[in-house]
Design an enzyme around this catalytic site. Structure first.
Site, PDB file in Angstrom:
ATOM      1  N   ILE A 183      -5.711   1.839   4.726  1.00 55.47           N
ATOM      2  CA  ILE A 183      -5.234   3.130   4.231  1.00 55.47           C
ATOM      3  C   ILE A 183      -4.191   3.652   5.218  1.00 55.47           C
ATOM      4  CG2 ILE A 183      -6.911   4.617   5.419  1.00 55.47           C
ATOM      5  CD1 ILE A 183      -7.176   6.141   2.737  1.00 55.47           C
ATOM      6  N   GLU A 195       0.813  -1.224   0.000  1.00 53.30           N
ATOM      7  CA  GLU A 195       0.000   0.000   0.000  1.00 53.30           C
ATOM      8  C   GLU A 195       0.840   1.263   0.000  1.00 53.30           C
ATOM      9  OE1 GLU A 195      -0.616  -2.609   2.002  1.00 53.30           O
ATOM     10  OE2 GLU A 195      -2.480  -3.321   1.110  1.00 53.30           O
ATOM     11  N   GLN A 210      -8.344  -2.211  -1.388  1.00 48.50           N
ATOM     12  CA  GLN A 210      -9.360  -3.260  -1.303  1.00 48.50           C
ATOM     13  C   GLN A 210     -10.344  -3.022  -0.144  1.00 48.50           C
ATOM     14  OE1 GLN A 210      -7.849  -7.427  -1.093  1.00 48.50           O
ATOM     15  NE2 GLN A 210      -8.334  -7.355  -3.259  1.00 48.50           N
ATOM     16  N   HIS A 219     -11.674  -4.751   9.687  1.00 47.73           N
ATOM     17  CA  HIS A 219     -12.321  -4.713   8.370  1.00 47.73           C
ATOM     18  C   HIS A 219     -13.662  -3.981   8.432  1.00 47.73           C
ATOM     19  CE1 HIS A 219      -9.403  -7.859   7.327  1.00 47.73           C
ATOM     20  NE2 HIS A 219      -9.735  -7.710   6.068  1.00 47.73           N
TER      21      HIS A 219
HETATM   22  C1  LIG Z   1      -2.498  -4.439   4.496  1.00 50.29           C
HETATM   23  C2  LIG Z   1      -3.503  -5.251   3.802  1.00 50.29           C
HETATM   24  N1  LIG Z   1      -3.601  -5.182   2.472  1.00 50.29           N
HETATM   25  C3  LIG Z   1      -4.499  -5.926   1.813  1.00 50.29           C
HETATM   26  C4  LIG Z   1      -5.339  -6.753   2.489  1.00 50.29           C
HETATM   27  C5  LIG Z   1      -6.385  -7.588   1.750  1.00 50.29           C
HETATM   28  N2  LIG Z   1      -5.941  -8.958   1.734  1.00 50.29           N
HETATM   29  C6  LIG Z   1      -6.336  -9.838   2.671  1.00 50.29           C
HETATM   30  S1  LIG Z   1      -5.572 -11.285   2.519  1.00 50.29           S
HETATM   31  C7  LIG Z   1      -4.735 -10.773   1.166  1.00 50.29           C
HETATM   32  C8  LIG Z   1      -3.807 -11.681   0.445  1.00 50.29           C
HETATM   33  C9  LIG Z   1      -2.641 -12.001   1.226  1.00 50.29           C
HETATM   34  O1  LIG Z   1      -1.873 -12.884   0.508  1.00 50.29           O
HETATM   35  P1  LIG Z   1      -0.765 -13.707   1.211  1.00 50.29           P
HETATM   36  O2  LIG Z   1       0.013 -12.821   2.110  1.00 50.29           O
HETATM   37  O3  LIG Z   1      -0.021 -14.426   0.156  1.00 50.29           O
HETATM   38  O4  LIG Z   1      -1.566 -14.726   2.132  1.00 50.29           O
HETATM   39  P2  LIG Z   1      -2.570 -15.888   1.673  1.00 50.29           P
HETATM   40  O5  LIG Z   1      -3.942 -15.315   1.684  1.00 50.29           O
HETATM   41  O6  LIG Z   1      -2.147 -16.361   0.345  1.00 50.29           O
HETATM   42  O7  LIG Z   1      -2.422 -16.932   2.729  1.00 50.29           O
HETATM   43  C10 LIG Z   1      -5.044  -9.469   0.862  1.00 50.29           C
HETATM   44  C11 LIG Z   1      -4.473  -8.712  -0.250  1.00 50.29           C
HETATM   45  C12 LIG Z   1      -5.234  -6.782   3.898  1.00 50.29           C
HETATM   46  N3  LIG Z   1      -6.038  -7.547   4.651  1.00 50.29           N
HETATM   47  N4  LIG Z   1      -4.299  -6.040   4.531  1.00 50.29           N
END
Ligand SMILES: Cc1ncc(C[n+]2csc(CCOP(=O)(O)OP(=O)(O)O)c2C)c(N)n1
Ligand SMILES: [Mg+2]
Lengths: 319, 328
Positions: free
Chosen positions: B87, B60, B82, B129
């Site tokens: 933010i 971000e 998302q 969230h």
């Molecule tokens: C700081 C932040 N950015 C985006 C998100 C939205 N989000 C939740 S899980 C996720 C994917 C995370 O991927 P990864 O770290 O590979 O973990 P996985 O879900 O594959 O186990 C995202 C983008 C979030 N929760 N927090």
């Protein structure tokens, strides 16, 4: 490597617990029994269990949005977890947390986390704390491939490297962050390569091989505990379900998923233990029966537990 | 008239502005072939290709910060977060960079940057969230904050935000994505900084915005059946706030309730109450009452969340209180 029999059995039991727990959560969620949303750990069981089996109860972990597996691997009780998922007063966090926010400090569980990568500096701080208190504790920090692209990852690993902090960074590389294939947004193949920049060993292991994970974790935990500093372990694995339950699977090739399911972590491990005479077929079945009975009891506990009183929403903000 | 969902209205605004101006570029996570977590960029990757709809890693601070650099150099980035909850990770780039650069550098550059992000609770999504951070950003000079309450407004205001040469935070409510409403086929924009009277009334002014507009209108209907005539004023833009509209309504009704979803202290509702205290206190015939979330993180369990977040009944009770009326 000579792994004690009770450790081998514990790994089997905890992987099974995660498998059954997550399968049940999937069904309960689909049936509309669980509020909010859930991210399942199915397919990745060997990572959490392999790492936590190399740790003590008094050691710490930080977890993620996909946290059920980590909590069970660290010894979490399925009933208290399930009650939290139901939003009940008897849940680990009194219904305030939910699936994404389970913490249980008594077992060193410093919290699942809704903010991707937020656990990384927290784990690093717990490592600093253990060092300052000379407690001999080690911290395992679980996070995804997606999280390794956040600034927190790079800042934390640099600090941990510089101060020789007792932290084991465990990257669960399941190829995707939500719907984005990570090779499209990351130039390098192995996240473990990043360890070089921070002066720590970077190890790649097959995240679906519990023994391989355990051995890598054992060495890293040993290194951390003896003051030699952090390690980055990258576990190559795959999630069987979509990012969260209810998300349509539009972005993964079905052959890819099928291939990973074929390479699942539990059945080969079970076979290995039987072949090596660590347990008999009958013992394996007995363990599974016990796990399912414990889960059934946990679900029953969750269902029959009381909801929190509305006013309890106002408690727990301040010390 | 044609009906669109709120998220479709957003997608349409994005597509129109991208066609209108080559320099309008989208980036964020999962906004390409995936179409966005809330389907707000559905079909855009297919239409405009990977150099106009760019998927980013989960970084971000990096990709919002890049928006600042790109906006200063001729691109009009429209960035999707998302969820607005994180933010926080990008806030340095918004608060200390985007918001200040034009002013600090004596107006020598422009900052045509839009950041879109979903806000809000009522989904049992838990403490990380369910946030609504509009008050935090409204506090900072140099950032415009928009929170549309209908598909019509989402489209018209987003188009204006994209054409604006300043940093605009565009907060979309998660519960509204599935709201259907009338959206004209012909092109239109709506002015930033203009409130809208969603229901005219003579007895009490309810100043509100975003998802609380619907709850306020429902409360107004309940009260109408009891003979109380509420005016529901939708701020639409939080910053710059349409002060004239607030003051005009309060001067007409003599009573003020402010209804917002998020926490009370130092919030948008504080600002509205202070404005009326400063500029129209002589017109008030009763106390100002604020309907807000209770001052704790939004808990997961539905019973707890329901207790913490404001409800229609709270708005009814607040109106009764300002009118010194016994609740029926
Ligand atoms: C700081 C932040 N950015 C985006 C998100 C939205 N989000 C939740 S899980 C996720 C994917 C995370 O991927 P990864 O770290 O590979 O973990 P996985 O879900 O594959 O186990 C995202 C983008 C979030 N929760 N927090
Ligand atoms: Mg991943």
């Amino acid at each position: 490597m000579d792994i004690p029999r009770e450790t081998l059995l514990l790994i089997y039991e905890r992987m099974l617990k995660i498998r059954h727990f997550e399968d049940r959560v999937k069904d309960l969620f689909a049936a509309g029994e669980l509020p909010g949303f859930v991210h399942l750990y199915l397919g990745e069981e060997a990572v959490a269990v392999g790492v936590c089996a190399a740790m003590k109860d008094s050691d710490y972990i930080t977890s993620t949005h996909r946290g059920h597996g980590h909590i069970i691997a660290k010894g979490g009780d399925m009933g208290c977890m399930m009650a939290e998922l139901y939003g009940k007063a008897t849940g680990y966090n009194k219904g305030k947390g939910g699936s994404m926010h389970i913490a249980y400090p008594e077992l060193g569980i410093l919290g699942a986390n809704g903010i991707v990568s937020a656990g990384i500096p927290i784990a690093t701080g717990a490592g600093m704390s253990a060092m300052l208190r000379k407690s001999g504790q080690v911290v395992a920090c679980f996070f995804g491939d997606g999280a390794s692209n956040e600034g927190t990852f790079h800042e934390s690993l640099n600090i941990a490297g510089a101060f020789n902090l007792p932290v084991v960074y465990v990257c669960e590389n399941n190829l995707y962050a939500v719907g984005t294939r990570q090779s499209q947004v990351r130039k390098i193949e192995d996240i473990a390569d990043r360890a070089v920049s921070y002066g720590m060993p970077g190890v790649v292991v097959d995240g679906n091989d519990a023994v391989a994970v355990y051995e890598a974790a054992f060495e890293a935990v040993d290194r951390a505990r003896s003051g030699e500093g952090p390690t980055l372990i990258e576990c190559k694995t795959y999630r069987w379900r979509t990012h969260f339950e209810g998300e349509p699977d539009t972005y993964r090739p079905p052959e890819e998923l099928a291939a990973w399911i074929k390479r699942e972590p539990i059945a080969p491990y079970r076979k290995l233990l039987i072949e090596q005479g660590v347990m008999s077929e009958a013992e394996a079945q007995a363990i599974e029966k016990k796990v399912v009975a414990e889960l059934d009891a946990g679900v029953e506990y969750a269902r029959s537990s009381p909801l929190p009183t509305p006013e309890s929403a106002m408690a727990d903000l301040w010390a | 008239m044609r009906q669109l969902f709120y998220n479709q209205a957003i997608a349409e605004a994005l597509a129109e502005e991208m066609r209108r101006d080559q320099n309008v570029i989208l980036w964020g996570i999962d906004i390409g072939p995936y179409g966005g977590a809330n389907a707000c960029t559905k079909g855009l990757y297919e239409q405009f290709g990977p150099s106009r709809v760019i998927d980013m890693p989960v970084s971000e601070l990096g990709y919002v910060g890049m928006g600042v650099g790109a906006a200063a150099t001729g691109i009009r980035p429209v960035i999707e977060l998302q969820f607005s909850d994180w933010i926080t990770l990008a806030s340095e780039m918004i608060i200390n960079q985007a918001a200040k650069m034009r002013y600090m550098f004596g107006g020598v550059l422009q900052m045509p940057l839009v950041i879109r992000a979903p806000v809000g609770g009522y989904l049992s999504a838990g403490a990380q969230h369910s946030n609504s951070f509009e008050s935090m950003f409204s506090f900072v000079p140099g950032i415009k904050v928009i929170m549309p309450s209908t598909p019509y407004e989402a489209k018209g205001l987003l188009k204006s935000a994209i054409r604006d040469n300043n940093t605009v935070l565009f907060f979309e409510h998660k519960k509204l994505y599935a709201m259907k409403g009338e959206v004209p086929e012909e092109e239109y924009t709506l002015p930033i900084g203009k409130a809208d009277i969603k229901r005219p009334g003579s007895d009490v002014t309810i100043v509100t915005y975003a998802y609380m507009v619907g709850k306020s209108l429902a409360a107004a209907e309940t009260l109408a059946r009891q003979g109380v005539d509420c005016e529901v004023l939708d701020l639409r833009t939080i910053d710059p706030m349409d002060r004239e509209a607030v003051l005009a309504s309060v001067k007409k009704t003599g009573h003020l309730v402010v209804a917002q979803e998020t926490w009370r202290d130092c919030s948008v509702s504080s600002e509205v109450a202070a404005l009326v205290a400063e500029e129209a206190v002589d017109y008030l015939d009763g106390p100002v009452v604020r309907v807000t979330a209770k001052d704790v993180p939004i808990p997961f369990s539905p019973v707890l969340e329901e207790y913490v977040l404001p409800k229609e009944a709270d708005i009814v009770a607040a109106v009764n209180k300002v009118l010194n009326r016994v609740s029926v």
